[in-house]
Design a protein around this motif. Structure first.
Motif, short mmCIF file in Angstrom:
data_model
loop_
_atom_site.label_atom_id
_atom_site.label_comp_id
_atom_site.label_asym_id
_atom_site.label_seq_id
_atom_site.Cartn_x
_atom_site.Cartn_y
_atom_site.Cartn_z
N UNK A 179 0.84 -1.19 0.00
CA UNK A 179 0.00 0.00 0.00
C UNK A 179 0.88 1.25 0.00
N UNK A 180 0.31 2.33 -0.50
CA UNK A 180 0.97 3.63 -0.50
C UNK A 180 0.23 4.53 0.48
N UNK B 85 -3.48 9.32 5.11
CA UNK B 85 -4.07 8.91 3.83
C UNK B 85 -3.55 7.54 3.39
N UNK B 86 -4.43 6.79 2.72
CA UNK B 86 -4.05 5.61 1.95
C UNK B 86 -4.35 5.91 0.49
N UNK B 87 -3.33 5.89 -0.36
CA UNK B 87 -3.52 6.27 -1.77
C UNK B 87 -3.88 5.07 -2.64
N UNK B 88 -3.49 3.88 -2.21
CA UNK B 88 -3.79 2.67 -2.98
C UNK B 88 -3.28 1.47 -2.24
N UNK C 297 -1.75 -16.45 -0.54
CA UNK C 297 -1.01 -17.49 -1.26
C UNK C 297 -0.45 -16.97 -2.59
N UNK C 298 0.16 -15.84 -2.54
CA UNK C 298 0.75 -15.29 -3.77
C UNK C 298 1.26 -13.89 -3.54
N UNK C 299 1.81 -13.31 -4.60
CA UNK C 299 2.35 -11.96 -4.54
C UNK C 299 1.25 -10.95 -4.81
N UNK C 300 1.17 -9.92 -3.98
CA UNK C 300 0.16 -8.87 -4.18
C UNK C 300 0.37 -8.20 -5.54
N UNK C 301 -0.72 -7.91 -6.22
CA UNK C 301 -0.63 -7.26 -7.53
C UNK C 301 0.02 -5.89 -7.41
N UNK C 302 0.81 -5.52 -8.42
CA UNK C 302 1.43 -4.20 -8.41
C UNK C 302 0.37 -3.11 -8.52
N UNK C 303 0.63 -1.98 -7.90
CA UNK C 303 -0.31 -0.87 -7.95
C UNK C 303 -0.18 -0.13 -9.28
N UNK C 304 -1.29 0.46 -9.69
CA UNK C 304 -1.28 1.30 -10.90
C UNK C 304 -0.87 2.70 -10.47
#
Length: 650
Positions: free
Chosen positions: A51-52, A227-230, A236-243
């Motif tokens: 997260x950002x 704030x949380x920006x994304x 059971x896997x790698x978190x998807x990359x943020x856009x």
């Protein structure tokens, strides 16, 4: 969401500009933690999240040079999303209260990004990241920051308002939780080394086969926004990359621009009347007396400054360049002339206005005491050395608080760039060039250790401190950590200095630099040049650090030491590369007495002598293991001794 939490302008805002407030935001439905894909030692499956976030603090009333925040925020896995019992008292981050803090029944995991030092929780400082299990007393915590690929630690200020990215990864097979943070502008380039690595079996925490994932935050005496920006989460896997292109920063940037420091005095009319009628005459009298005293003090200081300048020049010689010329040579130290930046300053390319000679100018940070020590060391040591395989110091300049060093410009940059920034299928360095570079570095070290009037211990031998001239000759540079002593005498260094991966075991243990510790680093460097791998890297199979010495030794034990050779090399001479790898292992032997001296190394490389006939893998066992353990221990306890790459400036 509850309390202060809301979605505004594409951002999740956990708290607003209110004191003593909380905000929570959880995914609507619980995540299923009951069904691991593979058989694990923990009944909780692996997970990964990123997260950002941004924490926009406010100005400190007493120190307007920095932003402060009361409390921070936390990523949370909880058996419930109804944290109504959470205290708004500063320090609890909206998670628990004084009566529930530490209860095993909380079933709570939190990764805290804390901006307050709470002594009752044993906090290490007011800017740290911690792993909390059912309690605000962290199981482990570290000052906020990240490690670059060369092991250098960079601090981050959590309340600066700058967006940052966090990665949290749990390996259920090994029951290890890793927490990593980096500035958001690094995009998805996750640092290889985590800030925190904690062994904990979460099956004792997440016991209900389900957990809510979300965020919690609180404010105390000072108002701030969290704030949380994304964010992204995966079981059971790698978190998807943020856009990253979709993340909204404008709201945060606008808020930072609108922050106004508190006034330092009042402008009321009553105050002015009192000032003019009563205090002003007295103040004028006092001001006259103080002015006279100030003039006298300034004259005395100017006299002392002039004496100090004369003493400096008597010891180190007069400045070789004027600040005006160096300013013109570097176009005013513009970014377009920047070659690199590091902990003690920045390096710029320049062209002298009269001779048009191309130079490199190191602008030492005036705030760094260590930078001043390095500045003096470079002048005192490198200024007297002349050798074809050493970077030539042309001179220095002092202007007010500015400290500047001027060197010959090396057009082909650092050896580190050629070894580690090229595409894996291509390289600009053939084996003949690499072997020539190794022999050049050895020649420079022989001059430092044996051939000059004093012994010079470099103390920071690594590929980023090896520069390449226009003909690809190696030049050893960066003598800011170097120390000298008479031949036959002992070195007097007692402070560990160097770079993670090149530090000899006895140096990490005793803090005493010798010619043998330089030899250890040179041995690692030789293997690095031949193998194209960094001294220590993360093993992709198990996530553990792997030392280059182990890699080469394993190849030799496996029957062919050349299996460790850089796969991009297809033109090497087998006899030469075997010599370099075996000599590299010998020079990085865990026992300093077993390492050859520089004179003998030169004879080996020039083929005037042969390696010992009894040299075999069994006599060199545990080289990498000892190196790795000592470096890891040292890097944890003394992070400030790790020095940056010259490729990024020193």
């Amino acid at each position: 969401m509850d309390n202060e939490a809301s979605v505004t302008d594409g951002l999740l805002r956990l708290t607003n500009w209110y004191n003593s407030a909380t905000g929570h935001a959880f995914h609507t439905f619980p995540l299923d933690f009951s069904n691991p894909v593979i058989s694990n030692t923990s009944s909780v499956p692996s997970f990964s999240t990123t997260f950002v976030f941004a924490i926009v603090g406010n100005y400190d009333f007493y120190d307007t040079s920095e932003l402060i925040s009361s409390d921070g925020l936390a990523f949370v896995l909880s058996s419930t999303k109804e944290l109504f019992g959470a205290s708004e008292t500063p320090g609890y981050l909206g998670l628990v209260n004084s009566s529930t803090n530490g209860n095993w029944s909380n079933h709570l995991l939190a990764i805290e990004l804390d901006t307050v030092e709470n002594f009752e929780f044993g906090d290490i400082d007011d800017n740290h990241i911690g792993v909390d299990v059912n309690s605000l007393i962290s199981n482990a915590s570290k000052t906020a920051g990240y490690y670059t690929s060369d092991g250098e630690f960079h601090n981050l200020s959590l309340s600066s308002g700058e967006p940052m990215q966090v990665w949290v990864d749990y390996d259920s097979k090994r029951t290890i939780l890793n927490v990593t943070i980096a500035p958001y502008y690094l995009s998805s380039a996750k640092p290889h080394r985590p800030l925190l690595s904690v062994r904990y079996d979460l099956s004792s925490v997440l016991t209900n086969n389900a957990a809510y994932a979300g965020f919690s935050s609180a404010t105390g005496a000072f108002a701030s926004r969290h704030y949380i920006l994304g964010s992204s989460f995966q079981l059971n896997g790698e978190a998807a990359e943020l856009d990253y292109s979709a993340l909204s920063f404008k709201t945060i940037q606008d808020e930072l621009a609108q922050l106004v420091p508190p006034p330092s005095f009042t402008n009321s009319e009553d105050y002015k009347a009192i000032l003019y009628a009563v205090l002003l005459p007295t103040a004028l009298g006092i001001a006259m007396v103080l002015s006279a005293i100030t003039v006298k003090v300034l004259m005395k200081r100017m006299s002392k400054s002039k004496e100090a300048k004369m003493e400096w020049e008597r010891e180190y010689g007069p400045p070789s360049f004027t600040y005006k010329d160096l300013l013109a040579a570097t176009s005013g130290f513009k970014d377009k002339m920047l070659l690199g930046r590091g902990g003690f300053g920045s390096v710029f390319k320049g062209a002298l206005p009269h001779s048009k000679q191309t130079i490199a100018v190191k602008l030492v940070s005036p705030e760094s005491k260590q930078g001043m020590k390095e500045f003096i060391a470079e002048i005192a040591i490198l200024g007297h050395l002349r050798h074809r395989n050493l970077v030539q110091l042309l001179g220095y300049c002092r202007h007010k608080k500015q400290l500047l060093l001027v060197y010959d410009y090396m057009p082909n940059g650092s050896l580190n760039c050629y070894l580690h920034t090229q595409h894996q299928n291509t390289t600009n360095l053939f084996w003949a060039q690499r072997f020539h570079i190794i022999k050049g570095i050895a020649s420079g070290l022989f001059y430092l250790h044996e051939d000059w009037e004093q012994v010079i211990i470099h103390r920071d031998i690594k590929t980023s401190n090896v520069l390449l001239d226009s003909e690809m000759n190696a030049r050893l540079g960066d003598f800011g950590l170097a120390r000298s002593h008479d031949h036959g005498a002992d070195a007097h260094t007692t402070r560990v200095a160097g770079t993670w991966g090149y530090i000899a075991p006895e140096l990490a243990r005793l803090g005493k630099a010798t010619k043998a510790t330089d030899m250890f680093a040179f041995g690692v460097l030789m293997m690095e040049v031949a193998c194209g791998r960094r001294p220590i890297w993360m093993n992709t199979d198990n996530g553990e650090p792997l030392a280059l010495g182990d890699w080469v030794l394993a190849a030799w034990q496996g029957g062919s030491i050349t299996d460790a050779v850089d796969p991009r090399l297809d033109d090497y001479v087998e006899e030469e590369i075997e010599l370099v790898l075996k000599l590299g292992l010998l020079c990085s032997h865990p026992s300093p007495n077993a390492r050859p001296c520089m004179r003998l190394v030169m004879q080996y490389l020039q083929k005037d002598a042969h390696l010992p006939s009894d040299l075999d893998p069994n006599s060199l066992l545990n080289i990498g293991l000892v190196q790795d353990e000592m470096h890891d221990q040292h890097a944890m306890s003394c992070p400030t001794t790790v020095i940056t790459d010259l490729s990024k400036g020193r």
